[in-house]
Design a protein around this motif. Structure first.
Motif, PDB file in Angstrom:
ATOM      1  N   GLY A  59       0.853  -1.197  -0.088  1.00 12.23           N
ATOM      2  CA  GLY A  59       0.146   0.079   0.023  1.00 12.23           C
ATOM      3  C   GLY A  59       0.801   1.176  -0.369  1.00 12.23           C
ATOM      4  O   GLY A  59       0.518   2.066  -0.834  1.00 12.23           O
ATOM      5  N   LEU A  60       1.996   1.326   0.850  1.00 11.15           N
ATOM      6  CA  LEU A  60       2.881   2.584   0.754  1.00 11.15           C
ATOM      7  C   LEU A  60       3.611   2.579  -0.365  1.00 11.15           C
ATOM      8  O   LEU A  60       3.637   3.646  -0.883  1.00 11.15           O
ATOM      9  CB  LEU A  60       3.861   2.289   1.854  1.00 11.15           C
ATOM     10  CG  LEU A  60       3.175   2.064   3.447  1.00 11.15           C
ATOM     11  CD1 LEU A  60       4.354   1.817   4.355  1.00 11.15           C
ATOM     12  CD2 LEU A  60       2.378   3.392   3.596  1.00 11.15           C
ATOM     13  N   PHE A  80      -7.071   1.960  -5.158  1.00 11.99           N
ATOM     14  CA  PHE A  80      -6.220   1.012  -4.556  1.00 11.99           C
ATOM     15  C   PHE A  80      -5.790   1.237  -2.908  1.00 11.99           C
ATOM     16  O   PHE A  80      -5.953   0.768  -2.155  1.00 11.99           O
ATOM     17  CB  PHE A  80      -4.940   0.660  -5.196  1.00 11.99           C
ATOM     18  CG  PHE A  80      -4.342  -0.568  -4.345  1.00 11.99           C
ATOM     19  CD1 PHE A  80      -4.442  -1.914  -4.824  1.00 11.99           C
ATOM     20  CD2 PHE A  80      -3.191  -0.174  -3.639  1.00 11.99           C
ATOM     21  CE1 PHE A  80      -3.986  -2.964  -4.127  1.00 11.99           C
ATOM     22  CE2 PHE A  80      -2.625  -1.465  -2.771  1.00 11.99           C
ATOM     23  CZ  PHE A  80      -2.970  -2.619  -3.276  1.00 11.99           C
ATOM     24  N   VAL A  81      -5.280   2.647  -2.895  1.00  3.67           N
ATOM     25  CA  VAL A  81      -4.525   3.015  -1.534  1.00  3.67           C
ATOM     26  C   VAL A  81      -6.010   3.060  -0.267  1.00  3.67           C
ATOM     27  O   VAL A  81      -6.080   2.828   0.701  1.00  3.67           O
ATOM     28  CB  VAL A  81      -3.750   4.101  -1.408  1.00  3.67           C
ATOM     29  CG1 VAL A  81      -3.596   4.509   0.004  1.00  3.67           C
ATOM     30  CG2 VAL A  81      -2.500   4.071  -2.277  1.00  3.67           C
ATOM     31  N   ILE A  82      -7.005   3.703  -1.032  1.00  6.22           N
ATOM     32  CA  ILE A  82      -8.322   4.030  -0.184  1.00  6.22           C
ATOM     33  C   ILE A  82      -8.841   2.625  -0.023  1.00  6.22           C
ATOM     34  O   ILE A  82      -9.353   2.576   1.199  1.00  6.22           O
ATOM     35  CB  ILE A  82      -9.467   4.841  -0.971  1.00  6.22           C
ATOM     36  CG1 ILE A  82      -8.942   6.251  -1.202  1.00  6.22           C
ATOM     37  CG2 ILE A  82     -10.615   4.904  -0.287  1.00  6.22           C
ATOM     38  CD1 ILE A  82      -8.105   6.822   0.095  1.00  6.22           C
ATOM     39  N   ILE A  83      -8.995   1.777  -0.645  1.00  3.23           N
ATOM     40  CA  ILE A  83      -9.408   0.296  -0.173  1.00  3.23           C
ATOM     41  C   ILE A  83      -8.550  -0.294   0.854  1.00  3.23           C
ATOM     42  O   ILE A  83      -8.869  -0.928   1.831  1.00  3.23           O
ATOM     43  CB  ILE A  83      -9.508  -0.700  -1.467  1.00  3.23           C
ATOM     44  CG1 ILE A  83     -10.554  -0.086  -2.523  1.00  3.23           C
ATOM     45  CG2 ILE A  83      -9.789  -1.951  -1.130  1.00  3.23           C
ATOM     46  CD1 ILE A  83     -10.565  -0.680  -3.720  1.00  3.23           C
ATOM     47  N   TRP A  84      -7.198  -0.020   0.609  1.00  2.00           N
ATOM     48  CA  TRP A  84      -6.050  -0.663   1.648  1.00  2.00           C
ATOM     49  C   TRP A  84      -6.407   0.038   2.834  1.00  2.00           C
ATOM     50  O   TRP A  84      -6.225  -0.450   3.860  1.00  2.00           O
ATOM     51  CB  TRP A  84      -4.616  -0.118   0.862  1.00  2.00           C
ATOM     52  CG  TRP A  84      -3.739  -0.329   1.925  1.00  2.00           C
ATOM     53  CD1 TRP A  84      -2.800  -1.631   1.894  1.00  2.00           C
ATOM     54  CD2 TRP A  84      -2.925   0.572   2.591  1.00  2.00           C
ATOM     55  NE1 TRP A  84      -1.684  -1.328   2.762  1.00  2.00           N
ATOM     56  CE2 TRP A  84      -1.926  -0.057   3.382  1.00  2.00           C
ATOM     57  CE3 TRP A  84      -3.229   1.931   2.652  1.00  2.00           C
ATOM     58  CZ2 TRP A  84      -1.177   0.691   3.912  1.00  2.00           C
ATOM     59  CZ3 TRP A  84      -2.439   2.881   3.399  1.00  2.00           C
ATOM     60  CH2 TRP A  84      -1.135   2.073   4.201  1.00  2.00           C
ATOM     61  N   ILE A 125      -2.719   3.757   8.070  1.00  3.29           N
ATOM     62  CA  ILE A 125      -3.386   4.568   7.025  1.00  3.29           C
ATOM     63  C   ILE A 125      -2.425   5.992   6.916  1.00  3.29           C
ATOM     64  O   ILE A 125      -2.714   6.698   5.728  1.00  3.29           O
ATOM     65  CB  ILE A 125      -4.771   4.625   7.051  1.00  3.29           C
ATOM     66  CG1 ILE A 125      -5.520   5.564   8.199  1.00  3.29           C
ATOM     67  CG2 ILE A 125      -5.360   3.246   7.436  1.00  3.29           C
ATOM     68  CD1 ILE A 125      -6.723   5.984   8.107  1.00  3.29           C
ATOM     69  N   VAL A 126      -2.184   6.441   8.094  1.00  3.24           N
ATOM     70  CA  VAL A 126      -1.860   7.983   7.978  1.00  3.24           C
ATOM     71  C   VAL A 126      -0.638   8.050   6.805  1.00  3.24           C
ATOM     72  O   VAL A 126      -0.494   9.063   6.096  1.00  3.24           O
ATOM     73  CB  VAL A 126      -1.198   8.289   9.336  1.00  3.24           C
ATOM     74  CG1 VAL A 126      -0.605   9.582   9.322  1.00  3.24           C
ATOM     75  CG2 VAL A 126      -2.546   8.344  10.410  1.00  3.24           C
ATOM     76  N   PHE A 127       0.360   6.957   6.920  1.00  3.79           N
ATOM     77  CA  PHE A 127       1.197   7.170   6.057  1.00  3.79           C
ATOM     78  C   PHE A 127       1.228   7.012   4.651  1.00  3.79           C
ATOM     79  O   PHE A 127       1.682   7.671   3.643  1.00  3.79           O
ATOM     80  CB  PHE A 127       2.598   6.141   6.542  1.00  3.79           C
ATOM     81  CG  PHE A 127       2.724   6.144   8.197  1.00  3.79           C
ATOM     82  CD1 PHE A 127       3.387   7.225   8.540  1.00  3.79           C
ATOM     83  CD2 PHE A 127       2.277   5.508   9.026  1.00  3.79           C
ATOM     84  CE1 PHE A 127       3.726   7.642   9.887  1.00  3.79           C
ATOM     85  CE2 PHE A 127       2.324   5.663  10.181  1.00  3.79           C
ATOM     86  CZ  PHE A 127       3.060   6.639  10.765  1.00  3.79           C
ATOM     87  N   GLY A 128       0.341   6.069   4.251  1.00  3.68           N
ATOM     88  CA  GLY A 128      -0.114   5.970   2.969  1.00  3.68           C
ATOM     89  C   GLY A 128      -1.002   7.109   2.332  1.00  3.68           C
ATOM     90  O   GLY A 128      -0.573   7.592   1.212  1.00  3.68           O
ATOM     91  N   LEU A 129      -1.849   7.861   3.225  1.00  2.87           N
ATOM     92  CA  LEU A 129      -2.488   8.673   2.699  1.00  2.87           C
ATOM     93  C   LEU A 129      -1.811  10.028   2.901  1.00  2.87           C
ATOM     94  O   LEU A 129      -1.761  10.867   1.765  1.00  2.87           O
ATOM     95  CB  LEU A 129      -3.585   9.473   3.791  1.00  2.87           C
ATOM     96  CG  LEU A 129      -4.853   8.208   4.125  1.00  2.87           C
ATOM     97  CD1 LEU A 129      -5.719   8.404   5.370  1.00  2.87           C
ATOM     98  CD2 LEU A 129      -5.579   8.039   2.807  1.00  2.87           C
ATOM     99  N   LEU A 132      -0.258   9.890  -0.746  1.00  4.59           N
ATOM    100  CA  LEU A 132      -1.030  10.337  -1.536  1.00  4.59           C
ATOM    101  C   LEU A 132      -1.084  11.670  -1.808  1.00  4.59           C
ATOM    102  O   LEU A 132      -1.380  12.274  -2.809  1.00  4.59           O
ATOM    103  CB  LEU A 132      -2.168   9.551  -1.477  1.00  4.59           C
ATOM    104  CG  LEU A 132      -2.652   8.147  -1.713  1.00  4.59           C
ATOM    105  CD1 LEU A 132      -4.017   7.835  -1.416  1.00  4.59           C
ATOM    106  CD2 LEU A 132      -2.262   7.603  -2.914  1.00  4.59           C
ATOM    107  N   VAL A 133      -1.466  12.366  -0.841  1.00  2.38           N
ATOM    108  CA  VAL A 133      -1.605  13.983  -0.441  1.00  2.38           C
ATOM    109  C   VAL A 133      -0.689  14.327   0.204  1.00  2.38           C
ATOM    110  O   VAL A 133      -0.962  14.972   1.522  1.00  2.38           O
ATOM    111  CB  VAL A 133      -3.017  14.138  -0.142  1.00  2.38           C
ATOM    112  CG1 VAL A 133      -3.376  15.562  -0.492  1.00  2.38           C
ATOM    113  CG2 VAL A 133      -3.985  13.493  -1.009  1.00  2.38           C
ATOM    114  N   PRO A 134       0.646  14.902  -0.011  1.00  2.00           N
ATOM    115  CA  PRO A 134       1.582  15.321   0.803  1.00  2.00           C
ATOM    116  C   PRO A 134       1.192  16.822   1.383  1.00  2.00           C
ATOM    117  O   PRO A 134       1.746  17.262   2.297  1.00  2.00           O
ATOM    118  CB  PRO A 134       2.934  15.477  -0.011  1.00  2.00           C
ATOM    119  CG  PRO A 134       2.681  14.399  -1.084  1.00  2.00           C
ATOM    120  CD  PRO A 134       1.421  14.468  -1.456  1.00  2.00           C
ATOM    121  N   SER A 135       0.295  17.410   0.757  1.00  5.28           N
ATOM    122  CA  SER A 135      -0.107  18.637   0.924  1.00  5.28           C
ATOM    123  C   SER A 135      -1.201  18.971   2.068  1.00  5.28           C
ATOM    124  O   SER A 135      -1.557  19.780   2.512  1.00  5.28           O
ATOM    125  CB  SER A 135      -0.843  19.369  -0.394  1.00  5.28           C
ATOM    126  OG  SER A 135      -2.112  18.487  -0.796  1.00  5.28           O
TER     127      SER A 135
END
Length: 278
Positions: A59-60, A80-84, A125-129, A132-135
């Motif tokens: 996921g990461l 994929f990451v949101i499902i993860w 999930i914090v790290f995957g998100l 996805l959105v560093p901003s």
């Protein structure tokens, strides 16, 4: 009764995880190293299986690769990451051994039983998100006095509304396990929920639609995520989501939304029946 010895030595996994979460806000370049150390420790204590760790890494990696893609391929990675992330939040990925620290305890005589785990899967999930959105950890913006007044009034009214519905009652308490509640709720619950709902969902909706639609829809989704508490709990959670959403939108800081979210939860524990009245 909860004792500090109950956290040792397995609690080292969550101590490292807490440090990793904090590093996102204070030393962002350090979190990959700290997360790797957390994973290795969790593996050694059998708190995560090789299969579960492989799924986390996948996921990461997908989240990181999404930064280089555009169009349909980027959208597929996000999906994929949101499902993860959803699978981690709902504890659907096998191989995690979360640590039970409170088993059907009572914060006070008028409260219902409360069980709490130190989760290893949900905070990830914090790290995957973030990849996805560093901003989502963007710089702060100035907030006007009228906006502060709105936030203060909304914050003050929520406990009164919850009391008026009967889902909670005033009850001052300071359980012996308050300190572990603080660590868990702040770093492993509020950060994860704010990253998902405000940092990802709200921000993406605002980018594609309007601030009003983005904040409103996200608040409704946040409320529905608390369906287990019943219709009144959903309503209060929706208004709380509005408070956190406005905080994030007006200040530009996810940390402020996390702080307001945690403060509300802590006051709930200390001044009212927790999690609900019996």
């Amino acid at each position: 009764m909860f004792h500090l010895n109950d956290l040792w030595p397995d609690g080292l996994v969550w101590l490292l995880l807490a440090s990793t979460v904090l590093s996102l806000f204070f030393k962002p370049k350090m979190w990959p190293t700290l997360l790797s150390l957390t994973a290795a420790t969790a593996l050694s204590f059998a708190r995560i299986s090789p299969l579960a760790l492989s799924i986390v890494v996948l996921g990461l990696v997908v989240a990181k690769q999404s930064q280089r893609l555009t169009g349909m391929y980027k959208a597929i990675c996000h999906g994929f990451v949101i499902i993860w992330a959803a699978a981690l939040v709902l504890h659907l990925i096998p191989g995690f051994s979360n640590l039970l620290v409170l088993d059907k305890v009572f914060s006070g005589s008028n409260s219902i039983p409360f069980t709490m785990y130190l989760n290893l899967d949900k905070p990830l999930i914090v790290f995957g998100l973030f990849l996805l959105v560093p901003s989502m950890l963007k710089q702060a913006t100035s907030i006007a006095r009228p906006q502060l007044i709105v936030l203060a009034l909304l914050f003050a009214s929520l406990p009164l509304l919850a009391w008026s519905t009967g889902i909670v009652k005033p009850e001052i308490s300071l359980p012996t396990w308050t300190w572990i509640f603080v660590i868990n709720n702040l770093l492993f619950t509020c950060v994860a929920e704010e990253a998902l709902f405000r940092g990802y969902i709200q921000q993406r909706l605002i980018e594609r639609l309007t601030p009003i639609v983005g904040i409103t829809v996200t608040s409704l989704l946040f409320g529905l995520a608390h369906f287990a508490g019943g219709i009144f709990f959903i309503a209060i959670a929706t208004l709380a989501g509005l408070l956190y959403g406005l905080t994030y939108y007006w200040t530009g800081r996810l940390a402020f939304a996390v702080a307001i979210h945690f403060t509300f939860n802590l006051l709930h524990l200390l001044l009212f029946t927790y999690p609900m009245a019996n």
